[in-house]
Motif scaffolding. Structure first.
Motif, PDB file in Angstrom:
ATOM      1  N   PRO A  88       0.833  -1.201   0.000  1.00 53.40           N
ATOM      2  CA  PRO A  88       0.000   0.000   0.000  1.00 53.40           C
ATOM      3  C   PRO A  88       0.872   1.258   0.000  1.00 53.40           C
ATOM      4  O   PRO A  88       1.970   1.267   0.565  1.00 53.40           O
ATOM      5  CB  PRO A  88      -0.778  -0.108   1.318  1.00 53.40           C
ATOM      6  CG  PRO A  88      -0.680  -1.529   1.728  1.00 53.40           C
ATOM      7  CD  PRO A  88       0.643  -2.016   1.208  1.00 53.40           C
ATOM      8  N   SER A  89       0.388   2.304  -0.635  1.00 54.57           N
ATOM      9  CA  SER A  89       1.088   3.588  -0.605  1.00 54.57           C
ATOM     10  C   SER A  89       0.087   4.687  -0.908  1.00 54.57           C
ATOM     11  O   SER A  89      -1.025   4.427  -1.387  1.00 54.57           O
ATOM     12  CB  SER A  89       2.236   3.617  -1.624  1.00 54.57           C
ATOM     13  OG  SER A  89       1.763   3.964  -2.910  1.00 54.57           O
ATOM     14  N   GLU A  90       0.490   5.918  -0.644  1.00 52.25           N
ATOM     15  CA  GLU A  90      -0.397   7.051  -0.920  1.00 52.25           C
ATOM     16  C   GLU A  90      -0.675   7.186  -2.400  1.00 52.25           C
ATOM     17  O   GLU A  90      -1.669   7.817  -2.804  1.00 52.25           O
ATOM     18  CB  GLU A  90       0.219   8.332  -0.379  1.00 52.25           C
ATOM     19  CG  GLU A  90       1.565   8.684  -1.007  1.00 52.25           C
ATOM     20  CD  GLU A  90       2.154   9.964  -0.436  1.00 52.25           C
ATOM     21  OE1 GLU A  90       1.421  10.960  -0.370  1.00 52.25           O
ATOM     22  OE2 GLU A  90       3.338   9.945  -0.065  1.00 52.25           O
ATOM     23  N   HIS A  91       0.179   6.625  -3.249  1.00 53.41           N
ATOM     24  CA  HIS A  91      -0.004   6.732  -4.695  1.00 53.41           C
ATOM     25  C   HIS A  91      -0.851   5.592  -5.257  1.00 53.41           C
ATOM     26  O   HIS A  91      -1.167   5.602  -6.449  1.00 53.41           O
ATOM     27  CB  HIS A  91       1.358   6.765  -5.377  1.00 53.41           C
ATOM     28  CG  HIS A  91       2.221   7.889  -4.906  1.00 53.41           C
ATOM     29  ND1 HIS A  91       2.011   9.201  -5.291  1.00 53.41           N
ATOM     30  CD2 HIS A  91       3.275   7.911  -4.065  1.00 53.41           C
ATOM     31  CE1 HIS A  91       2.911   9.979  -4.706  1.00 53.41           C
ATOM     32  NE2 HIS A  91       3.688   9.226  -3.963  1.00 53.41           N
ATOM     33  N   SER A  92      -1.185   4.610  -4.433  1.00 53.04           N
ATOM     34  CA  SER A  92      -2.060   3.510  -4.867  1.00 53.04           C
ATOM     35  C   SER A  92      -3.089   3.277  -3.764  1.00 53.04           C
ATOM     36  O   SER A  92      -3.017   2.282  -3.032  1.00 53.04           O
ATOM     37  CB  SER A  92      -1.249   2.246  -5.142  1.00 53.04           C
ATOM     38  OG  SER A  92      -0.379   1.957  -4.057  1.00 53.04           O
ATOM     39  N   PRO A  93      -4.062   4.192  -3.619  1.00 51.12           N
ATOM     40  CA  PRO A  93      -4.996   4.141  -2.490  1.00 51.12           C
ATOM     41  C   PRO A  93      -5.899   2.920  -2.478  1.00 51.12           C
ATOM     42  O   PRO A  93      -6.480   2.597  -1.424  1.00 51.12           O
ATOM     43  CB  PRO A  93      -5.810   5.434  -2.650  1.00 51.12           C
ATOM     44  CG  PRO A  93      -5.668   5.804  -4.101  1.00 51.12           C
ATOM     45  CD  PRO A  93      -4.306   5.356  -4.493  1.00 51.12           C
ATOM     46  N   ASP A  94      -6.036   2.232  -3.617  1.00 51.57           N
ATOM     47  CA  ASP A  94      -6.905   1.060  -3.662  1.00 51.57           C
ATOM     48  C   ASP A  94      -6.158  -0.251  -3.393  1.00 51.57           C
ATOM     49  O   ASP A  94      -6.761  -1.323  -3.435  1.00 51.57           O
ATOM     50  CB  ASP A  94      -7.597   0.975  -5.030  1.00 51.57           C
ATOM     51  CG  ASP A  94      -8.533   2.147  -5.275  1.00 51.57           C
ATOM     52  OD1 ASP A  94      -9.154   2.616  -4.290  1.00 51.57           O
ATOM     53  OD2 ASP A  94      -8.636   2.609  -6.419  1.00 51.57           O
TER      54      ASP A  94
END
Length: 345
Positions: A126-132
């Protein structure tokens, strides 16, 4: 705890294969939305097409005919024979029942039986650039004795959003620094003039890229290796679009790049190796290669929409090139690694 058996996936058992495939698709849909889509064709072909570099094993945790979890193991034979790689997942409806732990123990046992001393896995995070993206195998692996050994970042280029005028300017500026070089584009097996140089640069990928604490060692790649890769890609239905720059005076292959277009997916494709020989760096060759191959992709597959790539976070030079030709940050991943002594408890 659910009772289940860990069994090899038999390609001749259609019900097992269908359930195994459904489990992988369910994991992807639940955990990794927003990243490169699941491609069932490549998963299925991987059951029957031989990998020229590794022995691939496919295992499933099965209860009452249903696959609850899956495990893929790669036992490298060409080089890095101390190393084994794995990927595992558990169906979202079957988690917290010990299935993942059992599959991981099985991976470690198989690696030890084959004389491997390191076991590694690339894990999307998970990361802020892949919220899903909801899947996060990192804490699970850390609890089992794995170390986070290399930090990676995922980027995607949306081809329709690329500023072609800006790319033209970058192309012209880059060629001003590249006097004495020529460009060649091709797909499939490289021609006899360049295949040895192509093999040499692919081998350098193992030592030139940032590796962090990942126990990856030198590669043994020859022209025959490159030919074997292309035979396998043909069997898998993968089109390998490539570009190389040649140093005119010496005839050396100074750099290369490649994009893999997989059968079963006409919207998303994958960037492969990109490398410039250290002797010829400083001439904007990486930028020239990326632009040339990206445009060749568009001419050969005009309906293609996205190109995905991954880089070590520390590889700032290649990241800058990627962003200059249209890539944006889309996610994170990492290598998790364990030095094997005894299987996980």
């Amino acid at each position: 705890m659910t009772h289940f058996d860990i069994v090899p996936v038999d390609p001749s058992d259609p019900s097992l294969v269908e359930s195994w495939l459904a489990a992988q698709e369910a994991v992807h849909e639940h955990d990794f939305q927003g990243l490169r889509p699941f491609n069932p064709h490549q998963v299925l072909v991987g059951l029957v097409v031989h990998d020229p570099d590794s022995r691939r094993e496919h295992w499933a945790a099965v209860c009452d005919g249903q696959v609850l979890g899956y495990l893929g193991i790669a036992l490298h034979d060409r080089d890095n024979t101390h190393l084994a790689g794995f990927q595992l997942g558990v169906h979202p409806a079957s988690r917290r029942r010990g299935i993942g732990s059992a599959l991981l123990r099985h991976a470690e046992e198989r690696a030890l039986e084959d004389g491997r001393t390191s076991l590694t896995s690339w894990v999307d995070l998970p990361s802020e650039h892949s919220p899903d993206v909801r899947g996060d195998g990192g804490p699970f692996l850390i609890a089992k004795g794995y170390q986070r050994s290399l930090e990676g970042a995922l980027r995607v280029c949306e081809l329709a959003a690329v500023d072609d005028d800006a790319l033209d300017r970058l192309w012209d500026e880059s060629w001003k620094r590249a006097e004495g070089f020529e460009l060649t584009v091709y797909h499939g097996v490289p021609n006899q003039r360049i295949i040895e140089g192509v093999a040499y640069l692919h081998a350098r990928m193992y030592t030139d890229m940032p590796r962090g604490d990942w126990d990856l060692q030198e590669a043994a790649i020859t022209a025959d290796t490159v030919r074997a890769w292309e035979r396998q890609r043909l069997q898998r239905g993968v089109l390998n679009i490539q570009a190389a720059v040649i140093h005119k005076e010496s005839g050396d292959v100074a750099g290369l790049t490649e994009i893999h277009v997989q059968a079963g997916d006409e919207r998303h494709c994958l960037q492969g190796d990109t490398i410039v020989d250290p002797r010829y760096r400083g001439h904007r060759l990486g930028t020239i290669l990326k632009i040339a191959n990206q445009r060749r992709l568009c001419s050969m597959r005009p309906w293609m929409r996205y190109v995905w790539t991954g880089n070590a976070v520390a590889n700032t030079h290649m990241i800058a090139i990627n962003e200059s030709v249209g890539y944006r940050l889309a996610g994170a991943n990492a290598v998790f690694q364990k030095k094997l002594g005894s299987p996980s408890a």
